[in-house]
Design a protein around this motif. Sequence first.
Motif, PDB file in Angstrom:
ATOM      1  N   ILE A 197       0.848  -1.202   0.000  1.00 58.13           N
ATOM      2  CA  ILE A 197       0.000   0.000   0.000  1.00 58.13           C
ATOM      3  C   ILE A 197       0.882   1.250   0.000  1.00 58.13           C
ATOM      4  O   ILE A 197       0.612   2.231  -0.691  1.00 58.13           O
ATOM      5  CB  ILE A 197      -0.931  -0.005   1.248  1.00 58.13           C
ATOM      6  N   ASP A 198       1.953   1.188   0.777  1.00 60.62           N
ATOM      7  CA  ASP A 198       2.880   2.320   0.844  1.00 60.62           C
ATOM      8  C   ASP A 198       3.492   2.601  -0.531  1.00 60.62           C
ATOM      9  O   ASP A 198       3.611   3.755  -0.953  1.00 60.62           O
ATOM     10  CB  ASP A 198       3.977   2.008   1.878  1.00 60.62           C
ATOM     11  N   LEU A 199       3.846   1.527  -1.229  1.00 58.05           N
ATOM     12  CA  LEU A 199       4.440   1.699  -2.570  1.00 58.05           C
ATOM     13  C   LEU A 199       3.427   2.335  -3.536  1.00 58.05           C
ATOM     14  O   LEU A 199       3.772   3.237  -4.308  1.00 58.05           O
ATOM     15  CB  LEU A 199       4.900   0.344  -3.097  1.00 58.05           C
ATOM     16  N   ILE A 200       2.181   1.878  -3.458  1.00 62.40           N
ATOM     17  CA  ILE A 200       1.146   2.452  -4.333  1.00 62.40           C
ATOM     18  C   ILE A 200       0.963   3.940  -4.028  1.00 62.40           C
ATOM     19  O   ILE A 200       0.884   4.772  -4.932  1.00 62.40           O
ATOM     20  CB  ILE A 200      -0.199   1.712  -4.127  1.00 62.40           C
ATOM     21  N   ARG A 201       0.947   4.279  -2.743  1.00 63.47           N
ATOM     22  CA  ARG A 201       0.775   5.686  -2.371  1.00 63.47           C
ATOM     23  C   ARG A 201       1.935   6.523  -2.885  1.00 63.47           C
ATOM     24  O   ARG A 201       1.743   7.626  -3.394  1.00 63.47           O
ATOM     25  CB  ARG A 201       0.682   5.814  -0.845  1.00 63.47           C
ATOM     26  N   ARG A 202       3.153   5.978  -2.755  1.00 68.19           N
ATOM     27  CA  ARG A 202       4.338   6.727  -3.236  1.00 68.19           C
ATOM     28  C   ARG A 202       4.241   6.942  -4.737  1.00 68.19           C
ATOM     29  O   ARG A 202       4.531   8.015  -5.241  1.00 68.19           O
ATOM     30  CB  ARG A 202       5.618   5.955  -2.890  1.00 68.19           C
ATOM     31  N   LYS A 203       3.840   5.899  -5.449  1.00 63.86           N
ATOM     32  CA  LYS A 203       3.732   6.008  -6.910  1.00 63.86           C
ATOM     33  C   LYS A 203       2.671   7.022  -7.308  1.00 63.86           C
ATOM     34  O   LYS A 203       2.884   7.840  -8.193  1.00 63.86           O
ATOM     35  CB  LYS A 203       3.379   4.642  -7.519  1.00 63.86           C
TER      36      LYS A 203
END
Lengths: 264, 194
Positions: free
Chosen positions: B85-91
């Motif tokens: 989820i963190d990676l999606i938010r960063r992207k």
Amino acid sequence: MTAKFKHKSCIQIQKLISAYIDGELSERDRIYVEAHLASCNECRALYDELLLISATAQNASHEAPPQLHDDIMNSIRAAAPQSTNKFSSTRLVRFGSIALVCVLLVTCTITFLPTLKKQSENLFGNNAPSFDFSGSHLAGAPDKDDVASPEENIPFEPSSEAISQALNNAISYKYPTNQDVVNTPSSDSDFEYSKGCPIINILNSSEITFKTADGILYTGEYYFDGEMFSMSFEIDGNKTETVFKIFEANGTLNAKYESGDKIW
Amino acid sequence: MPQDNDRWLSLLRRSSDGDENAFSELVSAFEKSVYNLALHITKNREDALDVSQEVFLKLWQKKSSFRGECSLNTYILRITHSTAIDLIRRKKRRVSLSLFDGDKGNKKSFLDIPDEDIYSSPPAAFERDENIRAVRQAISALDTEQREIIVLRDMRGLSYDEISQILGIRIGTVKSRINRARLSLRKYLSKKSF
């Protein structure tokens, strides 16, 4: 593969059907669903369809790429020496600093103690006070644990996981193990501790979540300046703010409650 | 299963003592679960590989601090969920920031990030079972919340309680989300003559 529902009870069954398939219904609901399925062809068709979808999905997972295992192990091997070196260099700096302070103290003591004693004797004669370096006379002084050593106050940038862990360790979150004792918890044996399973979780550079005893998840904001960690949540319409001090001691990251609302 | 968890905890303890082979066994035990959950959250193979590596790196770094108050399976999947989820938010943040620099005429919402079609690439092309392929495509059409709950329940066989702990939601929410997800799958598949 469609089923049409004619009765109100069919809509209730539709809401329970997946939990029935998964064996997650209470005994009462299970009997209710089974009785309905025995007499309703439409709901029976829905049950059969969802069961087939669930069973097929169980076989629909993807194989991990063959190189993934080696990639993971290589990344861990690559990271391990860095963390070891970082730990070693931190320890080296810490022990070096302590050693330097000790040398300076001993040097100062040897150099100035005779002079101080002589000046004292000149001032007070035979009633000159003696110098006690044991520290035992410091009654009322703060406990050692309350005083941060110099290296503990240096701002640093620990990982969000390490901070989450430290916060969770600090708050010792408790919840009742038995609903009967919710209103009258009498001892720690009536509680379980959530340590090790985070209830505070840092999501990214500004967002943080907090989970209550009954599983409600709140998302809030936080700010960390390298020493003080401030987090805020809106809980039941009230804005809360809590501040922790984050510090390193004995090679582990720690959090200490400083001020604000205790929401745990 | 408790006996599995005992074995995993034993492997984790040996890992803490520096036994790399023990950690390698743990990676073997969990890499498929981690990769699948990451893949269905990110819908991108490269991102799923990155998330998988990061998850095990985090586990390696925290191996001595895990106190075993939930199962290791739950603990690892919870790390996977938050990391993905963190990676999606960063992207999404990167994309939304880049919108301010780009040509206004081509302005796009960050929600328009194209998903890689993880079902048409080589592994799926070799898939013989049409039903499985159809279900995979139906899962890919779900939203992120429904996708991950189907992965956790149907693909990984976790209990509602474990899913509740991993996602940080009430069991009642787990129950209704799984049901909605399966009804969505059924609706999608009915159009494809499943």
